[in-house]
Design an enzyme around this catalytic site. Structure first.
Site, PDB file in Angstrom:
ATOM      1  NE  ARG A  41      -4.116  -1.864   1.856  1.00  0.00           N
ATOM      2  CZ  ARG A  41      -4.021  -2.979   2.574  1.00  0.00           C
ATOM      3  NH1 ARG A  41      -3.040  -3.110   3.457  1.00  0.00           N
ATOM      4  NH2 ARG A  41      -4.888  -3.940   2.419  1.00  0.00           N
ATOM      5  CE  LYS A  61      -0.493  14.346 -14.261  1.00  0.00           C
ATOM      6  NZ  LYS A  61      -0.817  14.783 -15.630  1.00  0.00           N
ATOM      7  CD  GLU A  90       7.760  17.473 -22.733  1.00  0.00           C
ATOM      8  OE1 GLU A  90       7.107  18.480 -22.390  1.00  0.00           O
ATOM      9  OE2 GLU A  90       7.201  16.424 -23.157  1.00  0.00           O
ATOM     10  CE  LYS A 129       5.529  17.886 -14.455  1.00  0.00           C
ATOM     11  NZ  LYS A 129       5.677  16.563 -15.023  1.00  0.00           N
ATOM     12  CD  GLU A 175      -3.516  17.531 -16.238  1.00  0.00           C
ATOM     13  OE1 GLU A 175      -2.442  16.999 -15.931  1.00  0.00           O
ATOM     14  OE2 GLU A 175      -4.100  17.320 -17.300  1.00  0.00           O
ATOM     15  NE  ARG A 198       0.777  17.964 -13.170  1.00  0.00           N
ATOM     16  CZ  ARG A 198       1.279  17.075 -12.322  1.00  0.00           C
ATOM     17  NH1 ARG A 198       0.902  17.060 -11.063  1.00  0.00           N
ATOM     18  NH2 ARG A 198       2.179  16.184 -12.727  1.00  0.00           N
ATOM     19  CG  ASN A 250      -1.725  18.346 -22.345  1.00  0.00           C
ATOM     20  OD1 ASN A 250      -0.866  17.516 -22.085  1.00  0.00           O
ATOM     21  ND2 ASN A 250      -2.856  18.048 -22.953  1.00  0.00           N
ATOM     22  CG  HIS A 279       1.940  17.466 -24.531  1.00  0.00           C
ATOM     23  ND1 HIS A 279       2.805  18.535 -24.569  1.00  0.00           N
ATOM     24  CD2 HIS A 279       2.626  16.450 -23.936  1.00  0.00           C
ATOM     25  CE1 HIS A 279       3.963  18.171 -24.007  1.00  0.00           C
ATOM     26  NE2 HIS A 279       3.876  16.922 -23.620  1.00  0.00           N
ATOM     27  CG  HIS A 339      -0.750  13.218 -26.166  1.00  0.00           C
ATOM     28  ND1 HIS A 339      -1.348  13.907 -25.123  1.00  0.00           N
ATOM     29  CD2 HIS A 339       0.457  12.830 -25.702  1.00  0.00           C
ATOM     30  CE1 HIS A 339      -0.515  13.936 -24.089  1.00  0.00           C
ATOM     31  NE2 HIS A 339       0.584  13.291 -24.415  1.00  0.00           N
ATOM     32  CG  HIS A 398       6.449  12.548 -25.363  1.00  0.00           C
ATOM     33  ND1 HIS A 398       5.076  12.548 -25.559  1.00  0.00           N
ATOM     34  CD2 HIS A 398       6.706  13.556 -24.499  1.00  0.00           C
ATOM     35  CE1 HIS A 398       4.548  13.506 -24.822  1.00  0.00           C
ATOM     36  NE2 HIS A 398       5.515  14.135 -24.169  1.00  0.00           N
TER      37      HIS A 398
END
Ligand SMILES: NC(=O)c1ccc[n+]([C@@H]2O[C@H](COP(=O)([O-])OP(=O)(O)OC[C@H]3O[C@@H](n4cnc5c(N)ncnc54)[C@H](O)[C@@H]3O)[C@@H](O)[C@H]2O)c1
Ligand SMILES: [Zn+2]
Length: 381
Positions: A135, A157, A199, A241, A251, A255, A259, A262, A266, A279
């Protein structure tokens, strides 16, 4: 907690930069500098207390072959190495289960510590394993790619992919600390470096005009991996960041600006099945499209759009891109950042600022995609 005895150790022959992440659920430092591996164990003890009986390091065979010895140098007891083969196809629940079972077999318990030593894939999987094992156990990020140093190791994340899509399973689990050793980037393939730099270009465009200028003026040093130049770019990108994450951990608003580039980035990755480009390269093209849309809407001037597009190409070359604009628009509709059918889109406002709009039409997106594809055709004519 065991603290203090390393307070007087003189680690820092080289300069390091420390950036604080401070969110409602976690507070930790991201430390960036050259040669950090040499003092890793005492640095971890300084933030987490005496190292536990079982310290695991998750890495990939390639990274371990290059940097394993340097990694272990500061540990009195070598950590137990766990391996994840390189490549997105191993970022799965099956890998997570395998790793969790290896940790149980090796005597891991609730007091164990995990160190994720690798690129973004190792970091995302390692963070998720740490979130799930018993956990949740503490973990430390030691990112080894440019992208993971400036982006994926910061913000908490973690997660893995499903056959249905990328990063669909995961959890927010912040590390105890992040140690980004810039020296490790010495062995990174050039293409990975350039891709990661996209980035940082993004970071500058949405929030740091000083970084934009620095990246315009120091292309050679940065691409040569001059330590001082890289440290500047990396620290500024992390600061950007961290600052955004500090204001909006989950987000719900700000946040989202991370993106930028992106939405179509994406879509490009999806349509080309993650095979045509890295990426950052897809994000590079996505930013070219988004700049065009911003220019059309007047949130940036034509001159600014031109200047920022040139910056992207300074850190290119971006791979050729031959897809249909309509396909990209369709793919962008299924972006997981769209909530309740609303299509969110990040637009730069001048240089160093950005906002989120929800009223971008498919026609506008298609026009931006067509512009981007024309630029790609020109550059690869
Ligand atoms: N959690 C987040 O917030 C977040 C943000 C952005 C991206 N990501 C994730 O990050 C992943 C991509 O990360 P990445 O770009 O670091 O790719 P990666 O982890 O696949 O690493 C790229 C390649 O570089 C190699 N490598 C790593 N360090 C090296 C070194 N120092 N020297 C030589 N080779 C080295 C790796 O073995 C791999 O082959 C994606 O899965 C993406 O979803 C997560
Ligand atoms: Zn990205």
């Amino acid at each position: 907690m065991f603290r203090g005895s390393f307070g007087s150790v003189l680690y820092d022959k080289n300069s390091v930069q420390t950036i604080r992440v401070d969110t409602p659920s976690a507070r930790y430092d991201v430390v960036a500098g050259t040669g950090l591996l040499a003092t890793l164990a005492p640095r971890i003890e300084r933030v987490g207390g005496r190292l536990p009986r079982r310290v695991f390091v998750l890495t990939s065979p390639e990274i371990w072959a290059l940097w394993g010895e340097a990694f272990q140098a500061s540990f009195a007891e070598p950590p137990i190495a766990l391996f994840l083969p390189a490549g997105e196809k191993h970022k799965t629940l099956a890998s997570v289960e395998k790793l969790l079972r290896q940790m149980v077999a090796a005597g891991g318990d609730r007091g164990s510590l995990l160190i994720a030593f690798g690129g973004g894939i190792v970091g995302d999987v390692g963070g998720f394993v740490a979130a799930a094992f018993m956990r949740g156990i503490p973990y430390v990020q030691v990112p080894t790619t440019f992208l993971s140093q400036v982006d994926s190791s910061v913000g908490g994340k973690t997660g893995v992919n499903l056959p249905e899509g990328k990063n669909l399973v995961g959890s927010f689990h912040h590390p105890l600390a992040v140690f980004a050793d810039i020296g490790v980037l010495g062995t990174l393939p050039d293409r990975e470096l350039r891709s990661g730099l996209m980035e940082s270009v993004k970071a500058g465009i949405i929030r740091d005009r000083t970084l934009v200028r620095f990246m315009e003026e120091h292309v050679d040093e940065i691409l040569r991996r001059d330590a001082k130049a890289l440290e500047k770019v990396i620290a500024a990108s992390i600061r950007m960041k961290a600052d955004v994450v500090n204001r909006d951990e989950r987000e719900s608003g700000l946040r989202m600006i991370l993106n930028f580039g992106h939405t179509l980035g994406h879509a490009i990755e999806q349509v080309t099945r993650y095979k045509a480009m890295l990426h950052g390269e897809a994000v590079g093209w996505g930013m070219v499209a988004a700049l065009h849309l911003a220019k059309k809407r007047g949130t940036i001037s034509s001159r600014q759009a031109e200047r920022l597009e040139s910056l992207i190409f300074l850190y290119g070359p971006l791979p050729p891109l031959k897809v249909r604009a309509a396909k990209l628009v369709a793919a962008s509709g299924s972006d997981k950042k769209n909530v309740g059918g609303v299509r969110r889109f990040v637009l730069p406002v001048g240089i160093g600022d950005a906002g989120v709009v929800e009223d971008v039409t498919p026609a506008e997106l298609e026009a931006a995609a067509i512009y981007m594809l024309a630029r790609a055709a020109e550059r690869h004519a």
